[in-house]
Design a protein around this motif. Structure first.
Motif, PDB file in Angstrom:
ATOM      1  N   LEU A 170       8.900  -1.141  14.266  1.00  0.00           N
ATOM      2  CA  LEU A 170       7.502  -1.570  14.374  1.00  0.00           C
ATOM      3  C   LEU A 170       7.152  -2.773  13.507  1.00  0.00           C
ATOM      4  O   LEU A 170       6.153  -3.443  13.763  1.00  0.00           O
ATOM      5  CB  LEU A 170       6.561  -0.408  14.035  1.00  0.00           C
ATOM      6  CG  LEU A 170       6.462   0.728  15.054  1.00  0.00           C
ATOM      7  CD1 LEU A 170       5.285   1.631  14.726  1.00  0.00           C
ATOM      8  CD2 LEU A 170       6.345   0.220  16.481  1.00  0.00           C
ATOM      9  N   THR A 171       7.948  -3.057  12.488  1.00  0.00           N
ATOM     10  CA  THR A 171       7.651  -4.214  11.638  1.00  0.00           C
ATOM     11  C   THR A 171       8.333  -5.453  12.214  1.00  0.00           C
ATOM     12  O   THR A 171       9.503  -5.704  11.972  1.00  0.00           O
ATOM     13  CB  THR A 171       8.109  -3.979  10.189  1.00  0.00           C
ATOM     14  OG1 THR A 171       9.463  -3.501  10.182  1.00  0.00           O
ATOM     15  CG2 THR A 171       7.236  -2.953   9.520  1.00  0.00           C
ATOM     16  N   VAL A 172       7.568  -6.207  12.961  1.00  0.00           N
ATOM     17  CA  VAL A 172       8.100  -7.372  13.663  1.00  0.00           C
ATOM     18  C   VAL A 172       8.345  -8.536  12.715  1.00  0.00           C
ATOM     19  O   VAL A 172       9.356  -9.236  12.823  1.00  0.00           O
ATOM     20  CB  VAL A 172       7.136  -7.806  14.788  1.00  0.00           C
ATOM     21  CG1 VAL A 172       7.688  -9.004  15.540  1.00  0.00           C
ATOM     22  CG2 VAL A 172       6.873  -6.650  15.729  1.00  0.00           C
ATOM     23  N   LYS A 173       7.427  -8.737  11.797  1.00  0.00           N
ATOM     24  CA  LYS A 173       7.536  -9.894  10.907  1.00  0.00           C
ATOM     25  C   LYS A 173       6.815  -9.610   9.595  1.00  0.00           C
ATOM     26  O   LYS A 173       5.931  -8.746   9.531  1.00  0.00           O
ATOM     27  CB  LYS A 173       6.944 -11.132  11.582  1.00  0.00           C
ATOM     28  CG  LYS A 173       5.533 -10.945  12.133  1.00  0.00           C
ATOM     29  CD  LYS A 173       5.115 -12.140  12.964  1.00  0.00           C
ATOM     30  CE  LYS A 173       3.778 -11.914  13.659  1.00  0.00           C
ATOM     31  NZ  LYS A 173       3.396 -13.048  14.496  1.00  0.00           N
ATOM     32  N   PRO A 174       7.177 -10.347   8.545  1.00  0.00           N
ATOM     33  CA  PRO A 174       6.505 -10.158   7.258  1.00  0.00           C
ATOM     34  C   PRO A 174       5.126 -10.807   7.265  1.00  0.00           C
ATOM     35  O   PRO A 174       4.999 -12.028   7.230  1.00  0.00           O
ATOM     36  CB  PRO A 174       7.451 -10.851   6.266  1.00  0.00           C
ATOM     37  CG  PRO A 174       8.158 -11.878   7.085  1.00  0.00           C
ATOM     38  CD  PRO A 174       8.296 -11.300   8.463  1.00  0.00           C
ATOM     39  N   ASP A 175       4.094 -10.008   7.350  1.00  0.00           N
ATOM     40  CA  ASP A 175       2.736 -10.534   7.363  1.00  0.00           C
ATOM     41  C   ASP A 175       1.792  -9.501   6.773  1.00  0.00           C
ATOM     42  O   ASP A 175       2.218  -8.492   6.210  1.00  0.00           O
ATOM     43  CB  ASP A 175       2.315 -10.937   8.786  1.00  0.00           C
ATOM     44  CG  ASP A 175       2.320  -9.766   9.768  1.00  0.00           C
ATOM     45  OD1 ASP A 175       2.446  -8.618   9.312  1.00  0.00           O
ATOM     46  OD2 ASP A 175       2.198 -10.000  10.978  1.00  0.00           O
ATOM     47  N   VAL A 176       0.514  -9.723   6.914  1.00  0.00           N
ATOM     48  CA  VAL A 176      -0.480  -8.852   6.301  1.00  0.00           C
ATOM     49  C   VAL A 176      -0.455  -7.442   6.887  1.00  0.00           C
ATOM     50  O   VAL A 176      -0.891  -6.478   6.241  1.00  0.00           O
ATOM     51  CB  VAL A 176      -1.889  -9.480   6.442  1.00  0.00           C
ATOM     52  CG1 VAL A 176      -2.316  -9.525   7.904  1.00  0.00           C
ATOM     53  CG2 VAL A 176      -2.913  -8.739   5.600  1.00  0.00           C
ATOM     54  N   TRP A 177       0.079  -7.278   8.121  1.00  0.00           N
ATOM     55  CA  TRP A 177       0.088  -5.968   8.770  1.00  0.00           C
ATOM     56  C   TRP A 177       1.423  -5.245   8.620  1.00  0.00           C
ATOM     57  O   TRP A 177       1.580  -4.128   9.110  1.00  0.00           O
ATOM     58  CB  TRP A 177      -0.257  -6.120  10.257  1.00  0.00           C
ATOM     59  CG  TRP A 177      -1.528  -6.855  10.472  1.00  0.00           C
ATOM     60  CD1 TRP A 177      -1.705  -8.033  11.138  1.00  0.00           C
ATOM     61  CD2 TRP A 177      -2.822  -6.483   9.973  1.00  0.00           C
ATOM     62  NE1 TRP A 177      -3.020  -8.414  11.097  1.00  0.00           N
ATOM     63  CE2 TRP A 177      -3.729  -7.480  10.382  1.00  0.00           C
ATOM     64  CE3 TRP A 177      -3.294  -5.402   9.221  1.00  0.00           C
ATOM     65  CZ2 TRP A 177      -5.080  -7.439  10.080  1.00  0.00           C
ATOM     66  CZ3 TRP A 177      -4.641  -5.356   8.894  1.00  0.00           C
ATOM     67  CH2 TRP A 177      -5.516  -6.356   9.324  1.00  0.00           C
ATOM     68  N   GLU A 178       2.363  -5.864   7.952  1.00  0.00           N
ATOM     69  CA  GLU A 178       3.699  -5.278   7.821  1.00  0.00           C
ATOM     70  C   GLU A 178       3.658  -3.904   7.156  1.00  0.00           C
ATOM     71  O   GLU A 178       4.320  -2.964   7.607  1.00  0.00           O
ATOM     72  CB  GLU A 178       4.603  -6.214   7.014  1.00  0.00           C
ATOM     73  CG  GLU A 178       6.017  -5.685   6.818  1.00  0.00           C
ATOM     74  CD  GLU A 178       6.865  -6.593   5.945  1.00  0.00           C
ATOM     75  OE1 GLU A 178       8.098  -6.536   6.059  1.00  0.00           O
ATOM     76  OE2 GLU A 178       6.277  -7.365   5.153  1.00  0.00           O
ATOM     77  N   LYS A 179       2.890  -3.764   6.090  1.00  0.00           N
ATOM     78  CA  LYS A 179       2.842  -2.506   5.342  1.00  0.00           C
ATOM     79  C   LYS A 179       2.353  -1.351   6.210  1.00  0.00           C
ATOM     80  O   LYS A 179       2.957  -0.271   6.226  1.00  0.00           O
ATOM     81  CB  LYS A 179       1.937  -2.658   4.119  1.00  0.00           C
ATOM     82  CG  LYS A 179       1.818  -1.388   3.286  1.00  0.00           C
ATOM     83  CD  LYS A 179       0.903  -1.593   2.087  1.00  0.00           C
ATOM     84  CE  LYS A 179       0.723  -0.296   1.301  1.00  0.00           C
ATOM     85  NZ  LYS A 179      -0.203  -0.492   0.138  1.00  0.00           N
ATOM     86  N   GLU A 180       1.253  -1.567   6.942  1.00  0.00           N
ATOM     87  CA  GLU A 180       0.705  -0.483   7.764  1.00  0.00           C
ATOM     88  C   GLU A 180       1.595  -0.183   8.966  1.00  0.00           C
ATOM     89  O   GLU A 180       1.735   0.972   9.369  1.00  0.00           O
ATOM     90  CB  GLU A 180      -0.711  -0.822   8.219  1.00  0.00           C
ATOM     91  CG  GLU A 180      -1.728  -0.881   7.094  1.00  0.00           C
ATOM     92  CD  GLU A 180      -1.816   0.396   6.265  1.00  0.00           C
ATOM     93  OE1 GLU A 180      -1.492   1.490   6.796  1.00  0.00           O
ATOM     94  OE2 GLU A 180      -2.219   0.314   5.090  1.00  0.00           O
ATOM     95  N   LEU A 181       2.191  -1.216   9.554  1.00  0.00           N
ATOM     96  CA  LEU A 181       3.110  -0.978  10.672  1.00  0.00           C
ATOM     97  C   LEU A 181       4.334  -0.195  10.208  1.00  0.00           C
ATOM     98  O   LEU A 181       4.819   0.703  10.910  1.00  0.00           O
ATOM     99  CB  LEU A 181       3.540  -2.305  11.303  1.00  0.00           C
ATOM    100  CG  LEU A 181       2.501  -2.994  12.191  1.00  0.00           C
ATOM    101  CD1 LEU A 181       2.991  -4.386  12.580  1.00  0.00           C
ATOM    102  CD2 LEU A 181       2.200  -2.169  13.445  1.00  0.00           C
ATOM    103  N   TYR A 182       4.846  -0.547   9.033  1.00  0.00           N
ATOM    104  CA  TYR A 182       6.002   0.179   8.485  1.00  0.00           C
ATOM    105  C   TYR A 182       5.632   1.640   8.253  1.00  0.00           C
ATOM    106  O   TYR A 182       6.378   2.547   8.633  1.00  0.00           O
ATOM    107  CB  TYR A 182       6.458  -0.459   7.172  1.00  0.00           C
ATOM    108  CG  TYR A 182       7.766   0.109   6.655  1.00  0.00           C
ATOM    109  CD1 TYR A 182       8.985  -0.500   6.961  1.00  0.00           C
ATOM    110  CD2 TYR A 182       7.782   1.264   5.884  1.00  0.00           C
ATOM    111  CE1 TYR A 182      10.183   0.032   6.508  1.00  0.00           C
ATOM    112  CE2 TYR A 182       8.975   1.809   5.429  1.00  0.00           C
ATOM    113  CZ  TYR A 182      10.175   1.184   5.735  1.00  0.00           C
ATOM    114  OH  TYR A 182      11.353   1.732   5.291  1.00  0.00           O
ATOM    115  N   ARG A 183       4.480   1.851   7.647  1.00  0.00           N
ATOM    116  CA  ARG A 183       4.039   3.213   7.353  1.00  0.00           C
ATOM    117  C   ARG A 183       3.805   4.004   8.643  1.00  0.00           C
ATOM    118  O   ARG A 183       4.163   5.174   8.746  1.00  0.00           O
ATOM    119  CB  ARG A 183       2.756   3.150   6.522  1.00  0.00           C
ATOM    120  CG  ARG A 183       2.342   4.476   5.912  1.00  0.00           C
ATOM    121  CD  ARG A 183       1.185   4.268   4.927  1.00  0.00           C
ATOM    122  NE  ARG A 183       0.828   5.524   4.287  1.00  0.00           N
ATOM    123  CZ  ARG A 183       0.003   6.415   4.814  1.00  0.00           C
ATOM    124  NH1 ARG A 183      -0.554   6.173   5.985  1.00  0.00           N
ATOM    125  NH2 ARG A 183      -0.267   7.538   4.181  1.00  0.00           N
TER     126      ARG A 183
END
Length: 290
Positions: A170-183
């Motif tokens: 789910l973590t496509v790229k390092p950005d502001v949404w990476e943390k929530e997508l990873y979680r």
């Protein structure tokens, strides 16, 4: 271990289901276009969810077409194509390849070994394209295989390892949404692993296969305990989803997150009732609302 992240169709509006079906068909088309008919064989609902979620979050340029296919020759179906659908197709194939290789190495499942060999060339290219992500997924699979070979019964450790695999997807790229997508991916993976083990419990018991719940299932209160595990994982996943600025397809995604993922749990629970009479380890507690 795939196919648990589905819609609850009776609770969807027709236009929402049509859009979900269009993503499913778009993923199927992308698999065929990129990897041929063999690629289509890896099609599953879990990566369809990933395609819908990531498309809703990142809003890539989208193309909608009508088409007929071999599976549905008499009617035209909608199909959605975009960058995130193609990404989901890549992850779909590489996860399927790793799983088939494991099934061949561990259980000598001939069909899986043949399929793994057929898609190897495409997957080797994907490993180069997603070098770090593919290496991480493989490392987590190795850890999980070792835990299962050692017949580990620590469900938090087992499900957490699989959770890290879905987190990578789910973590496509390092950005502001990476943390929530990873979680979100992490807790979705935990949910899937726990539900898959529960779904396979009776079969593993009969065949002598590994299942982390074999001993626990004999204890009083097992059903309630397992239900609580699933609730906790689902709640944490939903919490991260609600942080994301998703507008398009939000109701479709909520249908999957709050209702669809429970569909196969209740089906598996009902099968256990039918096959074993009173639920093993259920005690006399009342069933809780989901």
């Amino acid at each position: 271990m795939f196919g648990y992240v589905i819609v609850n169709k009776p609770e969807l509006k027709m236009k929402e289901f049509d859009r979900y079906q269009a993503f499913y068909c778009g993923l199927c088309h992308s698999l065929k276009a990129k990897f041929g008919i063999r690629g289509q064989l890896s099609l599953n609902y879990d990566l369809t969810f990933a395609a819908v979620l990531l498309s809703a979050l990142y809003e890539p340029e989208e193309k909608e077409n009508k088409f007929r296919c071999i599976a549905h020759p008499l009617e035209q179906r909608g199909m959605i194509s975009n960058e995130m659908v193609d990404y989901a197709a890549d992850m779909d194939l590489i996860l399927t390849w790793y799983k088939c290789k494991d099934d061949w190495q561990d259980n000598k499942k001939v069909g899986k070994g043949i399929y793994a060999a057929q898609i190897k060339k495409n997957c080797k290219k994907l490993e180069l394209q997603y070098e770090e992500k593919a290496a991480n997924i493989m490392a987590y699979l190795d850890v999980q295989n070792k835990l299962e070979a050692d017949r580990c019964e620590d469900i938090d450790k087992l499900s957490g390892t699989f959770g890290k695999i879905l987190a990578e997807v789910l973590t496509v790229k390092p950005d502001v949404w990476e943390k929530e997508l990873y979680r979100m991916g992490f807790y979705l993976g935990k949910f899937i692993y726990i539900l898959d083990a529960y779904d396979d419990l009776e079969e593993d018991k009969k065949k002598g296969g590994f299942n982390p719940f074999l001993q626990k299932a004999e204890e009083d209160g097992f059903e309630d305990w397992l239900h609580e595990l699933l609730i906790m994982a689902a709640a944490e996943m939903a919490k991260s989803f609600e942080v994301l600025p998703v507008v398009q397809d939000a109701q479709l995604l909520r249908n999957i997150i709050y209702a669809g993922i429970w569909t196969k749990y209740y089906a598996a629970k009902e099968r256990r009732k039918l096959n074993a009479g009173p639920l093993s380890g259920a005690g006399h507690t009342k069933e809780r609302n989901r």
